[in-house]
Design an enzyme around this catalytic site. Structure first.
Site, short mmCIF file in Angstrom:
data_model
loop_
_atom_site.label_atom_id
_atom_site.label_comp_id
_atom_site.label_asym_id
_atom_site.label_seq_id
_atom_site.Cartn_x
_atom_site.Cartn_y
_atom_site.Cartn_z
N GLN A 1 -9.68 -4.14 -3.89
CA GLN A 1 -11.04 -3.78 -3.47
C GLN A 1 -12.04 -4.12 -4.57
OE1 GLN A 1 -12.05 -2.13 -0.40
NE2 GLN A 1 -14.00 -2.84 -1.20
N HIS B 1 -7.17 0.82 -6.67
CA HIS B 1 -7.34 -0.11 -5.55
C HIS B 1 -7.93 -1.41 -6.11
CE1 HIS B 1 -7.58 -1.58 -1.62
NE2 HIS B 1 -8.47 -0.79 -1.07
N ASP C 1 -17.50 6.22 -1.43
CA ASP C 1 -16.24 6.14 -0.68
C ASP C 1 -16.05 7.51 -0.03
OD1 ASP C 1 -13.70 5.49 0.26
OD2 ASP C 1 -12.71 5.65 -1.68
N ARG D 1 0.88 -1.18 0.00
CA ARG D 1 0.00 0.00 0.00
C ARG D 1 0.91 1.22 0.00
NH1 ARG D 1 -5.43 1.09 3.35
NH2 ARG D 1 -6.08 -0.25 1.63
N ARG E 1 -13.50 -9.08 1.13
CA ARG E 1 -12.08 -8.76 0.95
C ARG E 1 -11.26 -10.02 1.22
NH1 ARG E 1 -10.07 -3.59 1.03
NH2 ARG E 1 -8.20 -4.66 0.32
N CYS F 1 -16.56 0.91 0.37
CA CYS F 1 -15.34 0.10 0.60
C CYS F 1 -14.88 0.17 2.04
CB CYS F 1 -14.24 0.54 -0.35
SG CYS F 1 -13.82 2.29 -0.17
N1 NVA Z 1 -10.18 6.32 -1.33
C1 NVA Z 1 -9.78 5.88 -0.01
C2 NVA Z 1 -9.92 4.40 0.10
C3 NVA Z 1 -9.59 3.82 1.46
C4 NVA Z 1 -9.70 2.33 1.47
C5 NVA Z 1 -8.35 6.33 0.25
O1 NVA Z 1 -7.52 6.24 -0.66
O2 NVA Z 1 -8.08 6.76 1.36
N1 CP Z 2 -11.23 -0.70 2.00
C1 CP Z 2 -9.96 -0.76 2.44
O1 CP Z 2 -8.99 -0.89 1.68
O2 CP Z 2 -9.86 -0.69 3.80
P1 CP Z 2 -8.53 -0.48 4.61
O3 CP Z 2 -8.02 0.90 4.32
O4 CP Z 2 -8.94 -0.64 6.04
O5 CP Z 2 -7.51 -1.50 4.20
#
Ligand code: NVA
Ligand code: CP
Length: 301
Positions: free
Chosen positions: A128, A125, A219, A98, A287, A259
């Site tokens: 997801q 992502h 989201d 990540r 997930r 998500c």
């Molecule tokens: N769009 C959000 C998704 C978190 C899972 C982010 O990037 O923070």
């Molecule tokens: N939806 C998602 O990726 O959740 P986290 O940020 O908790 O991993």
């Protein structure tokens, strides 16, 4: 799949992976094919679902996950990603990362000689999206549906656009001007949709967008890394909330997805999140099954 940087990497195998996920979930596949395999999980940003689903999933498949916070790795002190990639390739069988920047994952792929999985970047992502498609298929039985993504055309939206194009699902992005998804990905999704017959569009009028919708998805308005724009985003996006009124404008059997994590009373109300039309908790569970299917596809001998 060699790597999963983008949903584009999954184009040919998307249905295979979804089918494996369903079979893992139902218990039809019980084998543990990843014994003696090691997954490094690098996190430059926070995570609940991605971390825990990959960690539990890897264990359930017989393998061993290692949680590697970038604050603890030498990356945090400036060791180049290229050197990290070369060295970790000697210890591990796969890396899930990540990253703050999509470029970091590209760099990791360039220098690693093991598969790399994108566990979220500023651009996509894909992990997801697999869980989301699995959830839609479970609830609706097929992808011959109208899916509406509401709010910020962000990383989650970008991967879903490609997922929709590849599965033939109609997708409308309902967003304010200036918050459209990535242009390159949107154009690619339009191109891919020609093959599957999916109708992909952007609609600024949220009420028009949700007409006849089978699935409403949202989201957060302020993604990780966008914190400096928080006030502006909350102001511009306030009309784009999923609440009971908006939900009543979709099909009567429409489902709601998110998500997570969610900010209640910004992009979604608590009432909707906990309503009978919410698929959010099954989506979160998926997930695990989807991430296992990705690991199975990439790592099984
Ligand atoms: N769009 C959000 C998704 C978190 C899972 C982010 O990037 O923070
Ligand atoms: N939806 C998602 O990726 O959740 P986290 O940020 O908790 O991993």
């Amino acid at each position: 799949m060699e790597n999963l940087l983008s949903m584009t990497d999954a184009k040919e195998e998307i249905f295979d992976i979804l089918n494996i996920a369903s079979r893992l979930k139902s218990g039809e596949i019980k084998e543990k094919p990843l014994v003696d395999k090691y997954l490094g999980m690098i996190f430059e940003k926070s995570s609940t679902r991605t971390r825990v689903s990959f960690e539990v999933g890897m264990n359930q498949l017989g393998g061993t996950p290692l949680y590697l916070s970038s604050n603890d790795l030498q990356i945090g002190r400036g060791e180049p990603i290229s050197d990290t990639a070369r060295v970790l390739s000697r210890f591990l069988d796969c890396i899930m990362i990540r990253a703050k920047s999509h470029e970091t994952v590209k760099e990791l792929i360039k220098y690693a000689d093991i598969p790399i999985i994108n566990g979220l970047t500023d651009k996509e992502h894909p992990c997801q999206t697999f869980a989301d498609l699995l959830t839609i298929r479970e609830y609706k039985g097929d992808f011959n549906r109208k899916f509406v993504f509401i709010g910020d055309g962000n990383n989650v939206c970008n991967s879903l656009l490609l997922g929709a194009a590849y599965t033939g699902m109609d997708m409308t992005v309902a967003c304010p001007e200036g918050y459209e998804p990535d242009e390159e990905i949107y154009n690619l999704a339009l191109e891919e949709a020609k093959q599957t017959g999916a109708h992909i569009s952007i609609e600024h009028d949220i009420h028009k967008a949700v007409e006849n919708a089978d699935i409403l998805y949202t989201d957060v308005w302020v993604s990780m890394g966008d914190e400096e724009e928080a006030e502006e985003r909350q102001r511009v996006l306030q009309e784009y909330q999923i609440n009971s009124q908006l939900l009543s404008e979709a099909k009567p059997d429409a489902i709601v997805m998110h998500c997570l994590p969610a900010i209640r009373d910004q992009e979604i109300t608590d009432e909707v999140m906990t309503s009978e039309q919410s698929a959010i908790w099954d989506q979160a569970e998926n997930r695990l099954h989807a991430q296992k299917a990705i690991l199975y596809n990439i790592l099984k001998d």
